[in-house]
Design an enzyme around this catalytic site. Structure first.
Site, PDB file in Angstrom:
ATOM      1  N   ARG A  11       0.822  -1.208   0.000  1.00  0.00           N
ATOM      2  CA  ARG A  11       0.000   0.000   0.000  1.00  0.00           C
ATOM      3  C   ARG A  11       0.863   1.268   0.000  1.00  0.00           C
ATOM      4  NH1 ARG A  11      -4.071  -0.004  -2.383  1.00  0.00           N
ATOM      5  NH2 ARG A  11      -4.532   2.018  -1.439  1.00  0.00           N
ATOM      6  N   ILE A  12       1.835   1.344   0.906  1.00  0.00           N
ATOM      7  CA  ILE A  12       2.652   2.557   0.987  1.00  0.00           C
ATOM      8  C   ILE A  12       3.627   2.626  -0.176  1.00  0.00           C
ATOM      9  CG2 ILE A  12       4.333   3.837   2.362  1.00  0.00           C
ATOM     10  CD1 ILE A  12       1.451   3.897   3.432  1.00  0.00           C
ATOM     11  N   SER A 118       9.003   2.901   6.684  1.00  0.00           N
ATOM     12  CA  SER A 118       7.620   3.388   6.620  1.00  0.00           C
ATOM     13  C   SER A 118       6.775   2.861   7.776  1.00  0.00           C
ATOM     14  CB  SER A 118       6.972   2.957   5.294  1.00  0.00           C
ATOM     15  OG  SER A 118       6.781   1.550   5.282  1.00  0.00           O
ATOM     16  N   CYS A 148       1.292   6.696  10.660  1.00  0.00           N
ATOM     17  CA  CYS A 148       0.405   7.725  10.125  1.00  0.00           C
ATOM     18  C   CYS A 148      -0.279   8.492  11.248  1.00  0.00           C
ATOM     19  CB  CYS A 148      -0.631   7.098   9.193  1.00  0.00           C
ATOM     20  SG  CYS A 148      -1.606   5.764   9.942  1.00  0.00           S
ATOM     21  N   HIS A 175      -9.819   5.026  13.158  1.00  0.00           N
ATOM     22  CA  HIS A 175      -8.944   4.578  12.065  1.00  0.00           C
ATOM     23  C   HIS A 175      -9.665   3.600  11.144  1.00  0.00           C
ATOM     24  CE1 HIS A 175      -5.317   3.298  10.001  1.00  0.00           C
ATOM     25  NE2 HIS A 175      -4.606   4.151  10.705  1.00  0.00           N
ATOM     26  N   THR A 178      -7.352  -1.973   8.195  1.00  0.00           N
ATOM     27  CA  THR A 178      -6.113  -2.181   7.433  1.00  0.00           C
ATOM     28  C   THR A 178      -5.924  -3.671   7.172  1.00  0.00           C
ATOM     29  OG1 THR A 178      -4.638  -2.489   9.331  1.00  0.00           O
ATOM     30  CG2 THR A 178      -5.097  -0.212   8.648  1.00  0.00           C
ATOM     31  N   ASN A 308      -4.522   8.197   5.834  1.00  0.00           N
ATOM     32  CA  ASN A 308      -3.447   7.465   6.493  1.00  0.00           C
ATOM     33  C   ASN A 308      -2.454   6.832   5.524  1.00  0.00           C
ATOM     34  OD1 ASN A 308      -6.280   6.143   6.712  1.00  0.00           O
ATOM     35  ND2 ASN A 308      -4.906   4.418   6.336  1.00  0.00           N
TER      36      ASN A 308
END
Length: 331
Positions: A11-12, A118, A148, A175, A178, A308
């Site tokens: 994802r990042i 990250s 995040c 949040h 995820t 995020n």
């Protein structure tokens, strides 16, 4: 131009790629590494359930991926030491595995100058959150960009403490779910985290509690943080209740507008937004002025949104530039 290498195309990693591809970041991606299939990684870059299709052609070949005519080497090594990363300024370490020193320093062992992780990592030389403890970067070669939520909370607390003086603060992060949560009920690290992510609001813990105190140690006895995971695909929020030392004399909205007039880290919105309206915002946090409240002379409530993935990736790009600027790009 700062030469970066993306290790981990999840994802990042893919969000970083999108921002670097489409923005004037000053970063040049010289390679990507992920143990997953090249075709699968290319497909997930081309089609994204959060950010939509990539506005560029994506093609692949043996050991490379080409996007918008730019061909980039693609490797599939479990250990970065198997690669030659000489000439790389910063490895963007996005595997989620750099929690030990052995993994965290693999990019440097392969020849890169610096590594930016990250997520939280006790193996990093320093954990730095822009807008909170920038001065701690120093000459650290392995740096954690924290989480995040830490990036959303810590700069806000520092700003408010300097401007209003914080006695105590409680923050709840609301949040989105995820990949660490199951899609159907399944055994997990705790009973509540064993429940289906897209069905219920799930009270849980957050690493941000320790991370914020780590970058702002002066808040060790003044701050509590709770978390609730909610069935949203992207964009999270923080709900903060602040007790100030002195009476709040200036209207809070006016204070925020003045203090954040030129901030690239914390934004403001006067619109009655919902979470999807903040998708792909680059700030670490966007405060919702209509939700700002005061109760009595010393209690303040703030609600802030943060993407995020997108906002956090934007801070990684900022941090990579800052790391490279300490002695100039290698290239």
């Amino acid at each position: 131009m700062t030469r970066v290498f993306i290790n981990g195309f999840g994802r990042i990693g893919r969000t970083l790629f999108r921002q670097i591809l489409t923005g004037d970041t000053g970063l040049d991606i010289v390679g990507i590494n992920d143990i997953a299939s090249l075709e699968t990684c290319a497909y997930l870059l081309r089609y994204d359930s959060v950010y939509g299709p990539l506005p560029a052609e994506v093609v692949t070949g043996p050991g490379w991926i080409e996007v918008a005519g730019r061909r980039i080497a693609f490797s599939q090594q479990a250990d970065l030491r198997a690669l030659d990363l000489s000439g790389v300024d910063v490895v963007l370490e996005c595997t989620g595995r750099a929690t030990t020193r052995t993994v965290a320093e693999a990019g440097i062992d392969a020849g890169a100058r610096d590594v930016l992780i990250s997520g939280p990592s006790a193996a990093a030389d320093a954990t730095v959150v822009l807008g909170a403890n920038d001065q701690d970067l120093g000459d650290a070669r392995i740096v954690s960009n924290a989480s995040c939520t830490t990036n959303a909370i810590a700069p806000l607390l520092r700003l408010l403490d300097l401007g209003l003086g914080i006695e105590t603060a409680h923050v709840t992060t609301i949040h989105c779910y995820t990949g660490s949560q199951p899609t159907v009920d399944a055994p997990g690290p705790s009973p509540e985290r064993s429940r289906a992510a897209a069905v219920s609001m799930i009270p849980t813990s957050t690493s941000a509690a320790a991370q914020v105190v780590g970058v702002l140690p002066e808040f060790r006895s003044r701050l509590s943080i709770a978390a609730v995971r909610v069935p949203c695909l992207s964009v999270s929020a923080i709900d903060a209740v602040i007790q100030t030392h002195e009476d709040i004399e200036q209207p809070v909205a006016d204070f925020l507008k003045e203090a954040l007039a030129e901030s690239p880290l914390i934004g403001l919105t006067s619109d009655p937004c919902v979470s999807t309206d903040l998708r792909a915002r680059p700030e670490s946090l966007v405060l919702a002025l209509p939700e700002t409240m005061t109760t009595g002379p010393r209690q303040l409530r703030l609600l802030g949104w943060y993407d995020n993935e997108w906002g956090f990736s934007a801070r990684m790009i900022d941090m990579a530039r800052r790391m490279a600027a300490r002695s100039g790009p290698l290239g």
